[in-house]
Design an enzyme around this catalytic site. Structure first.
Site, mmCIF file in Angstrom:
data_model
loop_
_atom_site.group_PDB
_atom_site.id
_atom_site.type_symbol
_atom_site.label_atom_id
_atom_site.label_comp_id
_atom_site.label_asym_id
_atom_site.label_seq_id
_atom_site.Cartn_x
_atom_site.Cartn_y
_atom_site.Cartn_z
ATOM 1 N N HIS A 94 17.157 -19.818 -29.319
ATOM 2 C CA HIS A 94 17.432 -19.601 -27.887
ATOM 3 C C HIS A 94 17.578 -18.109 -27.598
ATOM 4 O O HIS A 94 18.619 -17.509 -27.869
ATOM 5 C CB HIS A 94 18.720 -20.351 -27.507
ATOM 6 C CG HIS A 94 19.035 -20.320 -26.054
ATOM 7 N ND1 HIS A 94 19.267 -21.456 -25.316
ATOM 8 C CD2 HIS A 94 19.164 -19.294 -25.173
ATOM 9 C CE1 HIS A 94 19.522 -21.144 -24.069
ATOM 10 N NE2 HIS A 94 19.473 -19.821 -23.956
ATOM 11 N N HIS A 119 15.988 -14.949 -24.611
ATOM 12 C CA HIS A 119 15.202 -14.705 -23.393
ATOM 13 C C HIS A 119 14.381 -13.434 -23.613
ATOM 14 O O HIS A 119 14.810 -12.339 -23.240
ATOM 15 C CB HIS A 119 16.133 -14.553 -22.186
ATOM 16 C CG HIS A 119 16.922 -15.779 -21.875
ATOM 17 N ND1 HIS A 119 16.608 -16.628 -20.834
ATOM 18 C CD2 HIS A 119 18.007 -16.332 -22.486
ATOM 19 C CE1 HIS A 119 17.473 -17.641 -20.809
ATOM 20 N NE2 HIS A 119 18.333 -17.483 -21.802
ATOM 21 N N GLN A 127 14.742 -20.076 -14.004
ATOM 22 C CA GLN A 127 16.019 -19.359 -13.848
ATOM 23 C C GLN A 127 16.668 -19.564 -12.485
ATOM 24 O O GLN A 127 17.891 -19.637 -12.379
ATOM 25 C CB GLN A 127 15.797 -17.852 -14.091
ATOM 26 C CG GLN A 127 17.032 -16.990 -13.889
ATOM 27 C CD GLN A 127 18.086 -17.179 -14.963
ATOM 28 O OE1 GLN A 127 17.975 -16.661 -16.059
ATOM 29 N NE2 GLN A 127 19.129 -17.949 -14.657
ATOM 30 N N HIS A 164 18.828 -25.205 -20.197
ATOM 31 C CA HIS A 164 20.160 -24.644 -20.023
ATOM 32 C C HIS A 164 20.984 -25.720 -19.320
ATOM 33 O O HIS A 164 20.523 -26.297 -18.332
ATOM 34 C CB HIS A 164 20.107 -23.393 -19.148
ATOM 35 C CG HIS A 164 19.605 -22.171 -19.860
ATOM 36 N ND1 HIS A 164 18.368 -22.110 -20.440
ATOM 37 C CD2 HIS A 164 20.196 -20.959 -20.083
ATOM 38 C CE1 HIS A 164 18.208 -20.914 -20.991
ATOM 39 N NE2 HIS A 164 19.298 -20.191 -20.795
ATOM 40 N N GLU A 180 26.195 -24.267 -17.990
ATOM 41 C CA GLU A 180 26.655 -22.938 -18.406
ATOM 42 C C GLU A 180 27.571 -22.398 -17.312
ATOM 43 O O GLU A 180 27.185 -21.605 -16.462
ATOM 44 C CB GLU A 180 25.478 -21.981 -18.642
ATOM 45 C CG GLU A 180 25.962 -20.653 -19.260
ATOM 46 C CD GLU A 180 24.871 -19.620 -19.423
ATOM 47 O OE1 GLU A 180 23.771 -19.784 -18.861
ATOM 48 O OE2 GLU A 180 25.134 -18.613 -20.118
ATOM 49 N N ASP A 229 20.374 -15.530 -27.589
ATOM 50 C CA ASP A 229 20.365 -15.542 -26.120
ATOM 51 C C ASP A 229 19.884 -14.230 -25.519
ATOM 52 O O ASP A 229 18.861 -14.195 -24.856
ATOM 53 C CB ASP A 229 21.750 -15.934 -25.568
ATOM 54 C CG ASP A 229 21.707 -16.545 -24.172
ATOM 55 O OD1 ASP A 229 20.620 -16.998 -23.747
ATOM 56 O OD2 ASP A 229 22.757 -16.588 -23.512
HETATM 57 N N1 17E Z 1 19.937 -16.867 -17.967
HETATM 58 C C1 17E Z 1 20.943 -17.774 -17.877
HETATM 59 O O1 17E Z 1 20.936 -18.623 -16.972
HETATM 60 N N2 17E Z 1 21.952 -17.741 -18.779
HETATM 61 C C2 17E Z 1 21.966 -16.837 -19.749
HETATM 62 N N3 17E Z 1 22.985 -16.807 -20.625
HETATM 63 C C3 17E Z 1 20.918 -15.866 -19.857
HETATM 64 C C4 17E Z 1 19.921 -15.935 -18.933
HETATM 65 C C5 17E Z 1 20.959 -14.837 -20.930
HETATM 66 FE FE FE2 Z 2 20.131 -18.707 -22.254
#
Ligand code: 17E
Ligand code: FE2
Length: 433
Positions: free
Chosen positions: A62, A64, A157, A215, A218, A314
């Protein structure tokens, strides 16, 4: 043979010391593993491991890569929150070019490979009508195939329902050659949209035959509960072993009764959880005073419940996390600290979270065994616990039988009382010189 590594200690599971071995390679395969001294004679390339750890390649499940090395562009994330990261990235995204993405991602991949990572799964933001980053990373996937197995995840995103033409962009990303379907249900405008997004991901999986790696949850919001929807859809669609949920930090805020129920359906579903401790220990808890939440998912409890758990990097110097150097052992060190996995057996168990566990989720042929691909790393340390403590040099990195990277370990000398003391950071005698 084409390559022989002498006197290596194989990655054991469970922390019991294995006897030193010689590993022989012909072409791109491991053809022989013998007790030390068992592969005598002349070979084309011979490497003396002197008792060092020989591990299968590290796996970064994982990261980006489209955002790496953009920290400070156009500005820094001063609040340190996930949301300011996403908004800063949205600004930087407008100036992405094909070469810009390729150059930064290539650099970060070299950092990871040089430190022993052989398989990388990268999210790539597809909330862009031109899919600039995706086209760049698709090219890079082929151009760097000799040093890394790169897999790309279509990552929305800014949301799928909350972004114009979100569903069409996801479909187009998969049509262009993305390997895996991503998602971000907790970021949709409403709870209902988030649930619909998850159902859409499974619909797309049915259409394309591809796996899912989203994702999920988070946030520190204990009411963010999309992981249960993911688990239920995984069971109903028969997709056990083919679904990964990343971050899942809300699990750190759920009450224990709910968390216990969730653990049961996750295990039954066969969903892999990827923790990203470097980012999440700094992004989460930002709205808390004290006591302040740690913001990592329940790594230890998930593992104990029989859920496949892995650890990702990440970010490498991006709007979410300004630090990082592409070291999976840095990420794992953070995981064992935040997750309190410092018991003797837990350290060895944790090492599987950057090796065999993410490899299983990616469904690749993996492991140091006769007949397997000749992919492995010799670390400048004795065992996995030492790998986490020292985060040592990847002395040699071998991929498909070829030496793709090597590192000269640092040497430290302290001058004291008229003499020079070589400092090795090792407790016992007989450590690698
Ligand atoms: N985008 C996201 O939604 N969450 C993250 N931790 C990163 C990018 C790095
Ligand atoms: Fe991520």
């Amino acid at each position: 043979m084409d390559l022989v590594v002498r006197d290596a200690r194989l990655h054991p599971t469970g922390g019991t010391r294995t006897e030193p071995v010689d590993v022989g390679v012909e072409g791109d395969r491991i053809v022989a593993i013998r007790p030390r001294g068992g592969l005598a004679g002349q070979h084309t390339t011979e490497l003396e491991a002197d008792g060092r750890l020989l591990s299968p390649p590290l796996v970064d499940p994982h990261v980006h890569l489209d955002a790496v090395l953009t920290v400070g562009e156009p500005r820094h994330n001063e609040s340190g929150t996930l949301i300011e990261g996403i908004l800063t990235w949205a600004e930087r995204k407008r100036s992405l070019t094909h070469e810009d993405v390729k150059e930064r991602a290539r650099e970060a991949i070299l950092w990871e490979v040089g430190q022993g990572t052989g398989l990388i799964r990268s999210h790539v933001d597809v909330c862009d009508p031109n899919l600039v980053a995706l086209r760049a990373l698709l090219e890079l996937r082929e151009e760097l195939a000799d040093i890394v197995d790169l897999r790309l995840i279509a990552f929305p995103q800014d949301g799928i329902l909350s972004f114009p033409d979100g569903k069409a962009l996801m479909r187009e990303a998969m049509r262009l050659g993305c390997d895996v379907i991503g998602g971000i249900p907790h970021y949709e405008w409403t709870r209902e949209d988030g649930v619909e997004e998850v159902h859409f991901l499974f619909e797309l999986a049915r259409e394309t035959g591809r796996d899912i790696d989203l994702h999920c949850d988070e946030t520190d919001d204990e009411q963010s509960r999309f992981l249960e929807v993911v688990a239920a859809d995984t069971i109903r669609e028969g997709m056990g072993g083919r679904v990964v949920a990343g971050h899942t930090t809300a699990m750190g805020s759920y009450n224990d009764a709910y968390a216990f129920k969730l653990l049961q359906i996750l295990k039954r579903a066969g969903v892999t959880i990827v923790a990203n401790p470097l980012d999440n220990i700094s992004l989460q808890g930002r709205f808390d005073s004290y006591p302040k939440r740690r913001g990592m998912t329940r790594v230890k409890e998930l593992d104990a419940a029989g859920v496949n758990v892995a650890c990702g990097h990440d970010s490498i110097m991006d709007p979410w996390y300004p630090l990082g150097r592409g070291s999976m052992l840095d990420a794992l060190s953070m995981l064992v600290h935040v997750g309190q996995m410092t018991g003797r057996g837990e350290l060895f168990r944790a090492f599987e979270m950057v090796t065999s566990n993410p490899a299983r989720a990616a469904r690749v042929e993996y492991g140091v065994k006769e007949g397997r691909p000749a992919n492995f790393v010799v670390f400048d340390c004795e065992d996995e616990a030492e790998a986490i403590r020292l985060r040592p040099a990847a002395r040699w990195v071998v991929r498909a039988g070829r030496l793709v990277a090597e590192t000269q370990p640092a040497m430290t000398v302290v001058r004291h009382a008229g003499s020079e003391h070589r400092v090795t950071f090792a407790k016992r005698e007989g450590a690698p010189a």
